[in-house]
Motif scaffolding. Structure first.
Motif, PDB file in Angstrom:
ATOM      1  N   PRO A   1       0.882  -1.166  -0.106  1.00  0.00           N
ATOM      2  CA  PRO A   1       0.105  -0.116  -0.043  1.00  0.00           C
ATOM      3  C   PRO A   1       0.900   1.467  -0.015  1.00  0.00           C
ATOM      4  O   PRO A   1       0.451   2.230  -0.667  1.00  0.00           O
ATOM      5  N   ASP A   2       2.040   1.337   0.810  1.00  0.00           N
ATOM      6  CA  ASP A   2       2.834   2.559   0.715  1.00  0.00           C
ATOM      7  C   ASP A   2       3.264   3.114  -0.746  1.00  0.00           C
ATOM      8  O   ASP A   2       3.282   4.263  -1.077  1.00  0.00           O
TER       9      ASP A   2
ATOM     10  N   GLU B   1      -0.011   3.970  -3.184  1.00  0.00           N
ATOM     11  CA  GLU B   1      -0.444   5.295  -2.579  1.00  0.00           C
ATOM     12  C   GLU B   1       0.687   6.258  -3.157  1.00  0.00           C
ATOM     13  O   GLU B   1      -0.025   7.388  -3.368  1.00  0.00           O
ATOM     14  N   ARG B   2       1.940   6.143  -3.294  1.00  0.00           N
ATOM     15  CA  ARG B   2       2.747   7.062  -3.546  1.00  0.00           C
ATOM     16  C   ARG B   2       3.032   7.244  -5.196  1.00  0.00           C
ATOM     17  O   ARG B   2       4.032   7.359  -5.809  1.00  0.00           O
ATOM     18  N   ASN B   3       2.188   6.407  -5.855  1.00  0.00           N
ATOM     19  CA  ASN B   3       2.273   6.288  -7.345  1.00  0.00           C
ATOM     20  C   ASN B   3       3.788   5.582  -7.842  1.00  0.00           C
ATOM     21  O   ASN B   3       4.006   6.217  -9.049  1.00  0.00           O
TER      22      ASN B   3
ATOM     23  N   LYS C   1      -4.504  -5.495  -9.342  1.00  0.00           N
ATOM     24  CA  LYS C   1      -4.673  -4.657  -8.502  1.00  0.00           C
ATOM     25  C   LYS C   1      -5.811  -4.828  -7.724  1.00  0.00           C
ATOM     26  O   LYS C   1      -7.071  -5.017  -8.306  1.00  0.00           O
TER      27      LYS C   1
ATOM     28  N   GLN D   1      -7.777  -4.771  -3.471  1.00  0.00           N
ATOM     29  CA  GLN D   1      -7.520  -4.511  -1.738  1.00  0.00           C
ATOM     30  C   GLN D   1      -8.223  -5.748  -1.171  1.00  0.00           C
ATOM     31  O   GLN D   1      -9.230  -6.271  -1.543  1.00  0.00           O
TER      32      GLN D   1
ATOM     33  N   SER E   1      -4.835  -2.385   4.258  1.00  0.00           N
ATOM     34  CA  SER E   1      -5.224  -0.962   4.488  1.00  0.00           C
ATOM     35  C   SER E   1      -5.371  -0.095   3.285  1.00  0.00           C
ATOM     36  O   SER E   1      -6.033   0.969   3.161  1.00  0.00           O
ATOM     37  N   GLY E   2      -5.112  -0.707   2.096  1.00  0.00           N
ATOM     38  CA  GLY E   2      -5.274   0.161   0.728  1.00  0.00           C
ATOM     39  C   GLY E   2      -4.752  -0.893  -0.429  1.00  0.00           C
ATOM     40  O   GLY E   2      -4.485  -1.959  -0.244  1.00  0.00           O
TER      41      GLY E   2
ATOM     42  N   LYS F   1       6.536  -0.464   6.190  1.00  0.00           N
ATOM     43  CA  LYS F   1       6.215   0.273   4.713  1.00  0.00           C
ATOM     44  C   LYS F   1       7.583  -0.286   3.812  1.00  0.00           C
ATOM     45  O   LYS F   1       8.054   1.079   3.693  1.00  0.00           O
TER      46      LYS F   1
END
Ligand code: CMP
Length: 136
Positions: free
Chosen positions: A13-14, A17-19, A40, A42, A70-71, A114
């Motif tokens: 997720p980290d 989330e930061r693409n 992709k 969740q 979480s994501g 992470k």
């Protein structure tokens, strides 16, 4: 001699989330991994608990499962000669602070939790993990 293997890789997720997903996928391709499958998704906490059950006695198990669920994550089947060990080499040490320069976790990881990517730790676990995500 060829020793073609498949391994499971997760962009955590980290990093999603930061693409960073495309950049990380390019690193795999540059290092001669073939991405045979990817999606992709969740996952739920229950699914994360099942996926990480080998760690269920560890003190960090609950946080780990909270985090993975979480994501969105990207799960991939990577293929290459000695894919399991080659992927672990490319990822670097679990803790980004201890990872070698040039490795994915050194470049992208934020902390031991992470740490941006997961990779199977043995050929046996790779089969189990690939089935977990890609068995219909
Ligand atoms: P991963 O390769 O996905 O496998 C289990 C994960 O647990 C690991 O990456 C780390 O992100 C996380 N983790 C958290 N704390 C620890 C720890 N003390 N030792 C090993 N792994 C840890």
């Amino acid at each position: 001699m060829s020793n073609l293997e498949q391994t499971l890789s997760i962009i955590k997720p980290d990093a999603v989330e930061r693409n960073l997903s495309n950049e990380i996928k390019k690193e795999f391709i540059k290092n001669d991994f073939q991405i045979l499958k990817e999606k992709k998704i969740q996952i739920s906490k229950i699914e994360a608990e099942e996926f990480y059950k080998i760690h269920q006695t560890k003190p960090f198990y609950n946080d780990l499962c909270d985090y993975l669920s979480s994501g969105p994550i990207i799960v991939m089947v990577l293929e290459k000669n000695s894919a399991v060990s080659e992927n672990r080499k490319l990822m670097g040490a679990t803790d980004p602070n201890k990872a070698e320069p040039g490795t994915l976790r050194k470049k992208y990881g934020i902390s031991i939790d992470k740490n941006s990517v997961h990779g199977s730790d043995s050929v046996e676990n790779a089969k189990i993990e690939i089935d977990f995500f890609f068995k219909n």
